[in-house]
Design a protein around this motif. Structure first.
Motif, PDB file in Angstrom:
ATOM      1  N   LEU A 209     -24.854  92.496 140.589  1.00 23.50           N
ATOM      2  CA  LEU A 209     -25.135  92.233 139.184  1.00 23.50           C
ATOM      3  C   LEU A 209     -24.048  92.826 138.292  1.00 23.50           C
ATOM      4  O   LEU A 209     -23.631  92.214 137.304  1.00 23.50           O
ATOM      5  CB  LEU A 209     -26.497  92.821 138.828  1.00 23.50           C
ATOM      6  N   THR A 210     -23.573  94.007 138.647  1.00 18.83           N
ATOM      7  CA  THR A 210     -22.511  94.644 137.879  1.00 18.83           C
ATOM      8  C   THR A 210     -21.234  93.813 137.933  1.00 18.83           C
ATOM      9  O   THR A 210     -20.579  93.585 136.905  1.00 18.83           O
ATOM     10  CB  THR A 210     -22.242  96.060 138.422  1.00 18.83           C
ATOM     11  N   LEU A 211     -20.881  93.336 139.129  1.00 22.60           N
ATOM     12  CA  LEU A 211     -19.706  92.479 139.268  1.00 22.60           C
ATOM     13  C   LEU A 211     -19.888  91.186 138.480  1.00 22.60           C
ATOM     14  O   LEU A 211     -18.967  90.723 137.796  1.00 22.60           O
ATOM     15  CB  LEU A 211     -19.453  92.166 140.739  1.00 22.60           C
ATOM     16  N   ALA A 212     -21.080  90.607 138.545  1.00 25.61           N
ATOM     17  CA  ALA A 212     -21.361  89.365 137.820  1.00 25.61           C
ATOM     18  C   ALA A 212     -21.175  89.543 136.317  1.00 25.61           C
ATOM     19  O   ALA A 212     -20.692  88.647 135.621  1.00 25.61           O
ATOM     20  CB  ALA A 212     -22.784  88.893 138.124  1.00 25.61           C
ATOM     21  N   SER A 213     -21.553  90.725 135.803  1.00 24.73           N
ATOM     22  CA  SER A 213     -21.421  90.969 134.362  1.00 24.73           C
ATOM     23  C   SER A 213     -19.955  91.005 133.951  1.00 24.73           C
ATOM     24  O   SER A 213     -19.600  90.569 132.850  1.00 24.73           O
ATOM     25  CB  SER A 213     -22.128  92.276 133.980  1.00 24.73           C
ATOM     26  N   ILE A 214     -19.097  91.525 134.814  1.00 21.54           N
ATOM     27  CA  ILE A 214     -17.664  91.561 134.512  1.00 21.54           C
ATOM     28  C   ILE A 214     -17.091  90.143 134.535  1.00 21.54           C
ATOM     29  O   ILE A 214     -16.309  89.761 133.649  1.00 21.54           O
ATOM     30  CB  ILE A 214     -16.929  92.461 135.519  1.00 21.54           C
TER      31      ILE A 214
END
Length: 337
Positions: A209-214
């Motif tokens: 999810l963190t990678l997706a937000s970037i």
């Protein structure tokens, strides 16, 4: 004499019948007539309202005109006395009988609120606070307190809500909207995690999810999401710092004034990926489904760099030399515009 009396009674009966027929026609014309509205109108039926109190409210609100036939309409149309509390949207030209038919169904008007991909929780709170007909139960609560209300672990909600359009009825809690957004996010994340590519340098759904937000903050071009994802995955695999500006901006918080300076890139924050290695500790925005899927299934590319091309997309590069050339071309394009 008897004949005359019979004739008189007959005439009275006919007159009464004629009067009743006329009165019935007046009532029918009244309930079939349109309300006083030239645009969509929100009608509120209060809790505990009955036919007479509701019609008085309609008159007071100038939705209908006062009429001597109002009380008689309830006699000839007893179904109009069956009301269900709520907020209803009535279109221009709607008749009084259709208005009562609507409020009898209990199908309240659905309001909507739209959260865009890449927005932050701070922006979501602003959108909710500005939305009419919502109960603002989250007002005055901290992010951690809201997380507790939603049954979430930790004190950060960033990234845990799926941006899309949500509908609600008047009087619904803003916490209810947030809960549904979290449920939708969890479903999308679980689906992506279950279909993720093997061997990703991602240890958990939360890191995905963190990678997706970037990815969400770096591109709005659907065709580029998997390529952008591949750049970050390639860098993570090589233990290279991500060096992505959106994480710097997020770490700056209210200090960000629209510009990133060299000193900002060098200033340590938990989110500055020019300084830290790996992913930041939390998502930096609310990613949409497309970015979540891209993070789980990046393209297979040799790229380690990308920069805006000045035309709405990005130029991807394998080496730093190629990247620097692309940066110079980007700056040249900007100067020519």
């Amino acid at each position: 004499m008897i004949k005359k009396l019979a004739l008189f009674i007959l005439l009275l009966a006919l007159a009464a019948a004629g009067g009743a027929y006329w009165a019935y026609g007046q009532i029918e014309g009244y309930v079939a007539g349109p309300i006083n509205s030239e645009s969509d109108t929100l009608i509120v039926v209060p809790e505990g309202a009955n036919y007479h109190s509701f019609t008085r409210k309609l008159v007071a609100d100038n939705v209908i005109n006062a009429s001597p036939w109002t009380r008689w309409a309830a006699k000839t149309h007893p179904e109009m006395t069956q009301l269900k509390a709520g907020t209803y949207l009535v279109e221009p030209g709607t008749s009084l009988s259709d208005l009562f038919a609507l409020v009898r169904t209990g199908k309240e008007h659905q309001f909507s609120i739209t959260f865009v991909e890449g927005s932050t929780f701070k922006q979501w709170r602003e959108e909710l606070a500005a939305s009419d007909y919502l109960e603002h139960d989250s007002s005055g609560l901290s992010e951690k307190q809201i997380a507790e209300k939603l049954g979430l672990n930790g004190d950060k909600i960033e990234g845990l809500l799926l941006p899309e359009t949500y509908h609600y009825v008047a009087g619904e809690s803003d916490l209810s909207v947030l809960k549904r957004a979290n449920t939708q996010l969890e479903r999308a994340l679980k689906t992506a995690w279950g279909s993720r590519e093997e061997g990703l340098p991602i240890k958990s759904e939360y890191e995905l999810l963190t990678l997706a937000s970037i990815i969400e903050k770096e591109t709005a071009v659907d065709a580029e999401r998997e390529k952008v994802a591949s750049v970050f995955v390639n860098r993570l695999n090589k233990r290279m710092r991500l060096q992505t500006d959106p994480t710097v901006i997020y770490g700056m918080g209210d200090k960000y004034d629209g510009n990133i300076r060299k000193k900002d890139l060098r200033t340590p924050t938990p989110y500055n990926t020019y300084v830290i290695s790996g992913l930041p500790p939390t998502p930096i925005a609310m990613p949409g489904k497309a970015s979540i899927l891209a993070a789980a299934n990046p393209a297979d590319t040799p790229y380690f760099y990308f920069v805006a091309d000045g035309l709405g997309g990005h130029k991807f590069s394998k080496t730093l030399t190629e990247h620097n050339r692309a940066v110079r071309q980007y700056l040249k394009t900007l100067r020519s515009q």
